[in-house]
Enzyme design. Structure first.
Site, PDB file in Angstrom:
ATOM      1  CE  LYS A 197      -1.858   2.740   2.790  1.00  0.00           C
ATOM      2  NZ  LYS A 197      -1.946   4.078   2.055  1.00  0.00           N
ATOM      3  CD  GLU A 271      12.710   3.609   8.220  1.00  0.00           C
ATOM      4  OE1 GLU A 271      12.864   4.777   9.313  1.00  0.00           O
ATOM      5  OE2 GLU A 271      12.855   4.064   7.038  1.00  0.00           O
ATOM      6  CB  CYS A 305      12.824   8.488   8.713  1.00  0.00           C
ATOM      7  SG  CYS A 305      13.675   7.352   7.341  1.00  0.00           S
ATOM      8  CD  GLU A 402      10.142  12.043  11.785  1.00  0.00           C
ATOM      9  OE1 GLU A 402       9.218  11.596  12.328  1.00  0.00           O
ATOM     10  OE2 GLU A 402      10.989  11.312  11.231  1.00  0.00           O
TER      11      GLU A 402
END
Ligand code: NDP
Length: 492
Positions: A197, A271, A305, A402
């Site tokens: 997906k 992850e 990331c 983040e």
């Protein structure tokens, strides 16, 4: 405008270059009005009857419509993957499996210009990056894992590796085709079949990849692609017929997935996010470090990331480094992702732009000092000026959360011990950078940094042979290298 001039006043301007437009040909990619799902080797209409629009973040134009897969569509995709697994893919001679992977790798190379333009149009990243980073690495992953397909017994001597079955894979929007390659290449090399997906805002290259699977004559059902939003991802996670789940995305959704899979016999790799420290010691080559810092946080608009989003500078070089960095920031060209001179493209979506804006406002409200170079932004689309914050405290949200945008938080340290302490002071542990001339100091730091990847005198370097993954809330499991095979295998 006056405010910008005031902020930049202390930074001597570099010689300004005017660049003529250098647009890549947009019509190299033929985008259809609508794309269905890729199930059992064919494009099918969604049983859900629902569709969603994919918008180009640099122009806000609607590029195409994609199917929004519902529970029944996910069911069909998982059954197709199960059928393909049972009916031959897992039993195929490994060298034959490898041939398909090599073929896919070569087709990605042949169609790389088309795929790069598609990636930049759909996701907003500069063509220079899609062309020079995403595409070569995507092909390299298929080449690399093709090489492993018939050597698994050598990777695991005295053990008998077997595929797991159906791998469900959910990927984010920051490196759409590259994340697809990170996931699909090792899964297929190990003999698994896949339901993937892609993210809602960037399905285009996954849909073109469906076409590549057909071109490579991959047996039907080995790869299935279900486009949709978070609910589609939820259907896939809850499906009882999956043997493996590989997820890349936010820590928040990663936690939801862990809860959902608790007690089920599904192998999981996550992850997740990061808040990497890029640490510069006073003996580092400053100009080289500045390039690494810029690459670390402004590459791909900071939608990375492992971005070096916290700069830790040794106090004695703080001023010269900051001056060089601010000057370098003023040379970054922000704008049309399809222009070959663009350094920083569009923010991937309105939602992400709002998230960045909110976090930057929190930085100012909490007392950090913001610097932005003078910069003209296009009128339409989603944009954010490359930004840096000084006077940042470790407790500030911009030092802890983040941001996933082109925003750097600068902190200082005096001793290596303090650098380690500050670098490790986040819930994350994905990556870090160390800049110093001393090899012994690099090794000393690497031993103490709680980060899955530590770059020394460079940043954001990737290679399919090298494992990648996190500690703490950055997730677990490794992708890339020989380590990236194990999450797709069981042993007899
Ligand atoms: P998400 O974690 O929501 O998205 C990642 C993928 O998971 C997408 O395909 C998404 O679908 C899907 N998804 C969303 N909800 C669910 C669910 N409940 N079950 C299963 N799958 C789901 O990231 P966002 O796009 O919302 O980004 C939010 C923040 O996450 C960013 O600001 C950034 O901080 C971080 N992030 C980190 C990434 C990384 O590489 N570590 C990558 C992307 C984001 P859909 O896109 O359709 O919603």
């Amino acid at each position: 405008m006056a405010q910008v001039e005031k902020r930049t006043a202390s930074v001597p301007a570099l010689l300004e270059w005017e660049y003529a437009p250098a647009p890549e040909a947009r019509d190299i990619v033929q985008i259809r009005e609508r794309y269905g799902l890729f199930v059992g080797g064919e494009e099918v209409e969604p049983r859900s009857g629902e569709w969603f629009e994919s918008i180009s973040p640099s122009t806000e134009e609607i590029l195409f419509e994609a199917a929004l897969a519902g529970a029944e569509d996910v069911e069909l995709a998982v059954s197709a993957a199960r059928g393909a697994f049972d009916n031959g893919w897992a039993k195929l001679a490994p060298a034959e499996r490898a041939k398909y992977l090599y073929r896919i790798a070569r087709i990605i190379q042949e169609r790389s210009r088309e795929l790069a333009v598609a990636e930049s149009l759909d996701g907003g990243k500069p063509i220079r990056e899609s062309r020079d980073v995403d595409l070569p690495l995507a092909a390299a992953h298929f080449f690399y894992y093709a090489g492993w397909a018939d050597k698994l017994e050598y990777a695991y001597p005295n053990r008998t590796p077997r595929p797991l079955g159906v791998a469900a894979q959910i990927i984010p929007w920051n490196f759409p085709l590259l994340m697809l390659s990170w996931k699909i290449a090792p899964a297929l090399a190990c003999g698994n079949t896949v339901v993937l997906k892609p993210a809602e805002t960037t399905p285009l290259t996954a849909l073109l990849f469906a076409d590549i699977c057909r071109q490579a004559e991959l047996p039907p059902g080995v790869v299935n692609i279900v486009t949709g939003d978070g609910t589609t991802g939820g259907h896939l996670v809850r499906h009882g017929g999956i043997d493996k789940l590989a997820f890349t995305g936010s820590t928040e959704v990663g936690k939801l997935i862990m809860r959902e899979l608790a007690g089920r016999d599904v192998r999981l790799t996550l992850e997740l996010g990061g808040k990497a420290a890029n640490i510069v010691f006073d003996d580092a080559a400053l100009d080289q470090a500045v390039e690494g810092i810029v690459n670390g946080i402004y590459f791909n608009q900071g939608h990375v990331c492992c971005a070096g989003s916290r700069l830790l500078v040794q106090e004695s070089i703080y001023e010269p480094l900051l001056e060089k960095l601010k000057r370098r920031l003023s040379t970054l060209r922000v704008g049309d992702p399809l222009d070959k001179n663009t350094d920083v493209g569009a923010i991937n979506s309105k939602a992400q732009l709002d998230r960045i804006t909110e976090l930057v406002a929190s930085g100012e409200a909490e007392g950090a000092e913001m610097y932005q170079p003078d910069c003209r932004l296009p009128e339409r689309g989603y944009w954010f000026v490359p930004t840096l914050f000084t006077n940042v405290a470790q407790s500030h949200r911009i030092a802890q959360e983040e941001i996933f945008g082109p925003v750097l938080s600068v902190l200082t340290f005096r001793t290596p011990e303090e650098a380690v302490e500050k670098a490790n002071n986040t819930p994350y542990g994905l990556s870090a950078g160390v800049w110093t001339e001393k090899g012994s100091r690099i090794l000393w730091m690497v031993e103490r940094l709680r980060a899955g990847v530590v770059w020394a005198n460079t940043f954001n370097r990737f290679d399919p042979t090298s494992p990648f993954g996190g500690y703490k809330e950055s997730g677990f499991g490794r992708e890339g290298g020989r380590h990236g095979l194990a999450p797709y295998l069981r042993f007899e």
